[in-house]
Design an enzyme around this catalytic site. Sequence first.
Site, PDB file in Angstrom:
ATOM      1  N   TYR A  87       0.815  -1.213   0.000  1.00  0.00           N
ATOM      2  CA  TYR A  87       0.000   0.000   0.000  1.00  0.00           C
ATOM      3  C   TYR A  87       0.853   1.269   0.000  1.00  0.00           C
ATOM      4  O   TYR A  87       0.322   2.357   0.073  1.00  0.00           O
ATOM      5  CB  TYR A  87      -0.958  -0.003   1.202  1.00  0.00           C
ATOM      6  N   TYR A 460     -11.504  -1.170  -0.269  1.00  0.00           N
ATOM      7  CA  TYR A 460     -11.491  -0.806   1.166  1.00  0.00           C
ATOM      8  C   TYR A 460     -10.193  -0.121   1.561  1.00  0.00           C
ATOM      9  O   TYR A 460     -10.097   0.493   2.623  1.00  0.00           O
ATOM     10  CB  TYR A 460     -11.734  -2.047   2.047  1.00  0.00           C
ATOM     11  N   ARG A 461      -9.187  -0.190   0.668  1.00  0.00           N
ATOM     12  CA  ARG A 461      -7.845   0.283   1.023  1.00  0.00           C
ATOM     13  C   ARG A 461      -7.070   0.299  -0.274  1.00  0.00           C
ATOM     14  O   ARG A 461      -7.332  -0.517  -1.161  1.00  0.00           O
ATOM     15  CB  ARG A 461      -7.251  -0.759   1.972  1.00  0.00           C
TER      16      ARG A 461
END
Length: 515
Positions: A87, A460-461
Amino acid sequence: MTPPGISGSQFAAALKAFGAAVGTANVFVSDEDVLAYADHYSPDETKHLPSAAVAPANADEVQAIVTLAAEHKVPLWPISRGKNFGYGGAAPVQKGAVVLDLSRMKKIEIDVQNGTVLLEPGVGFFDLYDYLQERKIPLWLSVPGNSWGSVVGNALDRGVGYTSYGDHAARICGMEVVLGTGEIVRTGMGAMAGSPTWQLYRNGFGPGWDTMFCQSNFGIVTKMGLWLMPEPEAMLGFDFEFDKPDDLGWAIDTLMPLRKQGIIQQAPSMGNWLRSAAVMTTRDQWTKSPGPLDETVITAIRKRFNIGWWSVQVRTYGPLEIVEATVKHIKNAFNGRPVLDIKPARWVRGDAAEGSPMSGVPVSFPLANANWFGGRGGHIGYSPVLPPSGDLAMAQFKRTYDLYQRFGMDYHASFAMGERSLTNVNQILFNRNNPEMMQRVDKFFHALVEDATTKRYGEYRTHIDYMDLVASVYDFNNGAQRRLNERVKDALDPAGIIAPGKSGIWPKAYRGDRA
Ligand code: ADP
């Protein structure tokens, strides 16, 4: 390199001021130091390179740095331990932002009786695990698959674990936060000085703010309260193996009612064969052919690891007599269904430690999956959220599988069962030394997001590279939520110095930088 819009001399003045606040030894500017904060798992680690890093020792120093950053107009990117691999790691959205490294802040305050902790951001999962073990405190962690990171940073990014406390953001109880104005606030019951219930009662009085600081750039969290699981008397469950791709749908429809009723309290994650293979082996051990993996290879991999096309681990926690009845009930739900294999798992207090994330033991070996394609490995995650239906999961799987094939990537996916949703976590693994492959990654990611968006599924991310893209699909009323986020951002952080661009939220000063 300097932060956006800042001259060399302005930046030098800011760094000097930072050094006076935290000690020059805690301001990092050399190329080697700065490179340590790059995203080493992303396609292009120079794209989000910071200009420097500064590491305060406590909340007062964070406050001092924030005040100075606002004065000098230097954007900060707060990290706890910066291991948010897949991420963005430690790297900022904005190239040239200064990383605010909170990893020196490692205080742990524990309330053994009530099963809560108050943590500073630098406390890693391994730190907290060791702390509990050394003191023989009977509380269990919930850890993510790669547990190198911090407990606080992971919860703030809505990370997940494997036990019934696996929704990390849901176990937050009270925070201390430095706002962009430099003001320190405590949320929930912590708003009352000296409250003994800060880590015990989540709501406080009036609006609740804890979730506002998750996946946002509204403040810098300097302390976080969390609930831990009392060590259960027993952990029982099964590893279910399924033979065919099509088993995904009915298996989800079998497990979801148990999940909704609270009979299964963790979020079982149903993943395909590559999950094991990529962690334990590399692709060239199975084939020399670059194209999609054929059935013979998939069969060989499954045979070696004794797994299905899909596998799911289900665990229940609690008093032995209760979990024995629960697992019997769960197994009965699969009566008459074509399950390939049901492998029982059983740990009862007094047994040797079970040793896996299922019992909250931190591990780091799953990160080895980045080696799958060889070379300098990397990965990014793509994780849309679906309604909890087997048919929709099957359709999602088929569409995504086709896209993986079309872009010549190996399918690596799981469906994590929330209480009322499915999170379809996909890993895109790659070899950063392969320029041809790297060309495909960005197009592939865009195609995946576009595909989910046609179904109105949002992620969601996401990785720092795609925060604007993912935020843009949340489009109700022409992006009303984004406007709300940015009004709040401007109010709390008028200089716009905390994590500009995080989750697609841009402060006024940098709004033109939106991708
Ligand atoms: P970890 O320590 O678990 O590896 P990171 O430090 O990589 O987690 O942080 C995960 C995400 O959460 C990052 O995008 C970062 O911007 C944000 N974050 C981490 N710590 C804080 C904090 N203390 N306050 C505000 N945001 C944070």
